[in-house]
Design a protein around this motif. Structure first.
Motif, PDB file in Angstrom:
ATOM      1  N   ASP A 172     -17.236  87.500 132.044  1.00 36.78           N
ATOM      2  CA  ASP A 172     -17.745  86.338 132.763  1.00 36.78           C
ATOM      3  C   ASP A 172     -16.923  86.045 134.014  1.00 36.78           C
ATOM      4  O   ASP A 172     -17.319  85.211 134.827  1.00 36.78           O
ATOM      5  CB  ASP A 172     -17.734  85.094 131.856  1.00 36.78           C
ATOM      6  CG  ASP A 172     -18.694  85.230 130.682  1.00 36.78           C
ATOM      7  OD1 ASP A 172     -18.374  84.694 129.603  1.00 36.78           O
ATOM      8  OD2 ASP A 172     -19.759  85.867 130.852  1.00 36.78           O
TER       9      ASP A 172
ATOM     10  N   GLN B 185     -31.392  75.688 128.539  1.00 39.57           N
ATOM     11  CA  GLN B 185     -30.447  76.574 127.861  1.00 39.57           C
ATOM     12  C   GLN B 185     -30.903  78.007 127.940  1.00 39.57           C
ATOM     13  O   GLN B 185     -32.082  78.322 127.858  1.00 39.57           O
ATOM     14  CB  GLN B 185     -30.299  76.161 126.395  1.00 39.57           C
ATOM     15  CG  GLN B 185     -29.522  74.870 126.224  1.00 39.57           C
ATOM     16  CD  GLN B 185     -29.281  74.527 124.758  1.00 39.57           C
ATOM     17  OE1 GLN B 185     -30.214  74.225 124.035  1.00 39.57           O
ATOM     18  NE2 GLN B 185     -28.026  74.576 124.342  1.00 39.57           N
TER      19      GLN B 185
ATOM     20  N   THR C 120     -25.825  77.013 129.627  1.00 38.31           N
ATOM     21  CA  THR C 120     -26.622  75.790 129.690  1.00 38.31           C
ATOM     22  C   THR C 120     -26.445  75.201 131.074  1.00 38.31           C
ATOM     23  O   THR C 120     -25.313  75.132 131.582  1.00 38.31           O
ATOM     24  CB  THR C 120     -26.149  74.768 128.642  1.00 38.31           C
ATOM     25  OG1 THR C 120     -26.283  75.347 127.333  1.00 38.31           O
ATOM     26  CG2 THR C 120     -26.997  73.499 128.719  1.00 38.31           C
TER      27      THR C 120
ATOM     28  N   ASP D 116     -12.979  80.172 124.912  1.00 32.25           N
ATOM     29  CA  ASP D 116     -13.216  78.762 125.209  1.00 32.25           C
ATOM     30  C   ASP D 116     -14.535  78.597 125.959  1.00 32.25           C
ATOM     31  O   ASP D 116     -15.104  79.562 126.472  1.00 32.25           O
ATOM     32  CB  ASP D 116     -12.079  78.193 126.050  1.00 32.25           C
ATOM     33  CG  ASP D 116     -10.806  78.008 125.239  1.00 32.25           C
ATOM     34  OD1 ASP D 116      -9.761  77.703 125.857  1.00 32.25           O
ATOM     35  OD2 ASP D 116     -10.857  78.175 123.999  1.00 32.25           O
ATOM     36  N   ASN D 117     -14.986  77.356 126.046  1.00 29.74           N
ATOM     37  CA  ASN D 117     -16.170  77.053 126.850  1.00 29.74           C
ATOM     38  C   ASN D 117     -15.752  76.748 128.283  1.00 29.74           C
ATOM     39  O   ASN D 117     -14.679  76.189 128.527  1.00 29.74           O
ATOM     40  CB  ASN D 117     -16.920  75.865 126.259  1.00 29.74           C
ATOM     41  CG  ASN D 117     -17.456  76.164 124.870  1.00 29.74           C
ATOM     42  OD1 ASN D 117     -17.714  77.315 124.528  1.00 29.74           O
ATOM     43  ND2 ASN D 117     -17.606  75.118 124.064  1.00 29.74           N
ATOM     44  N   SER D 118     -16.598  77.122 129.216  1.00 26.62           N
ATOM     45  CA  SER D 118     -16.341  76.866 130.640  1.00 26.62           C
ATOM     46  C   SER D 118     -17.398  75.924 131.180  1.00 26.62           C
ATOM     47  O   SER D 118     -18.557  75.998 130.792  1.00 26.62           O
ATOM     48  CB  SER D 118     -16.395  78.171 131.438  1.00 26.62           C
ATOM     49  OG  SER D 118     -15.476  79.117 130.949  1.00 26.62           O
TER      50      SER D 118
ATOM     51  N   ARG E  84     -26.037  81.796 125.849  1.00 22.20           N
ATOM     52  CA  ARG E  84     -24.625  81.383 126.075  1.00 22.20           C
ATOM     53  C   ARG E  84     -24.430  80.487 127.290  1.00 22.20           C
ATOM     54  O   ARG E  84     -23.313  80.100 127.608  1.00 22.20           O
ATOM     55  CB  ARG E  84     -23.683  82.608 126.233  1.00 22.20           C
ATOM     56  CG  ARG E  84     -23.107  83.147 124.983  1.00 22.20           C
ATOM     57  CD  ARG E  84     -21.848  83.992 125.190  1.00 22.20           C
ATOM     58  NE  ARG E  84     -21.914  84.922 126.300  1.00 22.20           N
ATOM     59  CZ  ARG E  84     -21.077  84.894 127.331  1.00 22.20           C
ATOM     60  NH1 ARG E  84     -20.149  83.949 127.421  1.00 22.20           N
ATOM     61  NH2 ARG E  84     -21.175  85.794 128.290  1.00 22.20           N
TER      62      ARG E  84
ATOM     63  N   GLN F   8     -22.603  75.459 131.993  1.00 22.02           N
ATOM     64  CA  GLN F   8     -21.725  75.577 130.852  1.00 22.02           C
ATOM     65  C   GLN F   8     -21.874  76.977 130.268  1.00 22.02           C
ATOM     66  O   GLN F   8     -22.989  77.422 130.001  1.00 22.02           O
ATOM     67  CB  GLN F   8     -22.060  74.525 129.801  1.00 22.02           C
ATOM     68  CG  GLN F   8     -21.922  73.105 130.316  1.00 22.02           C
ATOM     69  CD  GLN F   8     -22.305  72.062 129.284  1.00 22.02           C
ATOM     70  OE1 GLN F   8     -22.648  72.388 128.157  1.00 22.02           O
ATOM     71  NE2 GLN F   8     -22.247  70.800 129.675  1.00 22.02           N
ATOM     72  N   ILE F   9     -20.746  77.644 130.079  1.00 22.61           N
ATOM     73  CA  ILE F   9     -20.733  78.969 129.475  1.00 22.61           C
ATOM     74  C   ILE F   9     -20.007  78.861 128.147  1.00 22.61           C
ATOM     75  O   ILE F   9     -18.834  78.452 128.101  1.00 22.61           O
ATOM     76  CB  ILE F   9     -20.030  80.001 130.384  1.00 22.61           C
ATOM     77  CG1 ILE F   9     -20.676  80.027 131.769  1.00 22.61           C
ATOM     78  CG2 ILE F   9     -20.083  81.392 129.745  1.00 22.61           C
ATOM     79  CD1 ILE F   9     -19.954  80.918 132.771  1.00 22.61           C
ATOM     80  N   ALA F  10     -20.691  79.202 127.089  1.00 26.92           N
ATOM     81  CA  ALA F  10     -20.091  79.126 125.753  1.00 26.92           C
ATOM     82  C   ALA F  10     -19.328  80.408 125.446  1.00 26.92           C
ATOM     83  O   ALA F  10     -19.731  81.500 125.843  1.00 26.92           O
ATOM     84  CB  ALA F  10     -21.171  78.898 124.711  1.00 26.92           C
ATOM     85  N   ALA F  11     -18.219  80.243 124.741  1.00 27.44           N
ATOM     86  CA  ALA F  11     -17.427  81.391 124.282  1.00 27.44           C
ATOM     87  C   ALA F  11     -17.192  82.374 125.424  1.00 27.44           C
ATOM     88  O   ALA F  11     -17.611  83.536 125.361  1.00 27.44           O
ATOM     89  CB  ALA F  11     -18.111  82.062 123.103  1.00 27.44           C
ATOM     90  N   THR F  12     -16.524  81.900 126.448  1.00 25.71           N
ATOM     91  CA  THR F  12     -16.324  82.683 127.673  1.00 25.71           C
ATOM     92  C   THR F  12     -15.655  84.022 127.374  1.00 25.71           C
ATOM     93  O   THR F  12     -14.696  84.099 126.599  1.00 25.71           O
ATOM     94  CB  THR F  12     -15.485  81.887 128.667  1.00 25.71           C
ATOM     95  OG1 THR F  12     -15.999  80.553 128.754  1.00 25.71           O
ATOM     96  CG2 THR F  12     -15.567  82.513 130.042  1.00 25.71           C
TER      97      THR F  12
END
Lengths: 112, 116
Positions: free
Chosen positions: A84, A58, A63, A17-19, A61, A76-80
């Motif tokens: 992480d 950005q 932003t 998921d994104n965080s 992974r 924002q962390i993509a594909a946690t």
């Protein structure tokens, strides 16, 4: 190098998921903002920075978003991923000063 | 990848004793810093050091504290007479010549100081 505090807010997310980690800063005169990650037993590790004249930046992974109107910063962390999992700090600084002013930190827990 | 190192990882001392915390900054860096973090609180700036002198210090950094670069590689923080409230994690950081700017303060793993 633990920065664990008894009252750190915690964000728990599912792997993949994104965080979104939030930070409210205090000084409208700050020239730049930095996100640091701190893993257990280590010191703060630079993630990404943003100048005050920018709204978004950005990285890989990650932003960072800056809303100067409400003095709010987010990471924002993509594909946690499990790697992480750490405590995340925002910090602010001024070009006229050497010091960084740190926020209180948020613990990110990634569930497998 | 070069990194900042700190020794010891944990220091236990009696109140009133002197302690010296040691740091080896990244070798080509010229700006050095000490921060501390009391358990449960924010990371706080103590002092910055450049060209063998203090460039900035916070209110915390009173006469009980001093910093030194005794040789070409070490950077030390001395607390002359420790108090209970000095118990904290102490972080050393360094940055290269073109600081101040963003993204260039690199932190060590910290020394946990416990004052009894």
């Amino acid at each position: 190098g633990e920065s664990v505090g008894l009252h750190l807010p915690t964000l728990s997310v599912q792997e993949g998921d994104n965080s979104i980690i939030n930070c409210a800063y205090s000084n409208s005169a700050s020239d730049y903002f930095i996100w640091y990650k701190q893993e257990s037993g280590k010191g703060p590790q630079f993630i990404i920075d943003i100048r005050s004249n920018m709204d978004k930046r950005q990285g890989q992974r990650v932003t960072v978003l800056l809303n100067k109107t409400v003095k709010h910063l987010s990471l924002q962390i993509a594909a946690t991923q499990p790697g992480d999992s750490a405590v995340y700090f925002c910090a602010e600084g001024r070009d006229s000063s050497y010091k960084l002013i740190f926020g209180s930190g948020t613990r990110l827990l990634v569930r497998p | 990848e070069p990194e900042v190192t700190q020794t010891p990882s944990h220091q236990v001392t009696q109140m009133g004793q002197e302690v010296i915390l040691r740091c080896v900054p990244i070798s080509n860096h010229l700006y050095f810093y000490w921060y501390r973090q009391i358990l449960g609180q924010k990371v706080e700036f103590l002092v910055s050091f450049y060209n063998n002198e203090i460039s900035e210090k916070s209110e915390i950094f009173d006469d009980q504290f001093s910093v030194e670069r005794p040789d070409g590689s070490n950077f030390t923080l001395k607390i002359r007479s420790t108090k209970l409230e000095d118990s904290a994690m102490y972080f050393c950081a360094s940055s290269p010549e073109d600081y101040p700017s963003t993204d260039t303060q690199y932190f060590g793993p910290g020394t946990r100081l416990t004052v009894l």
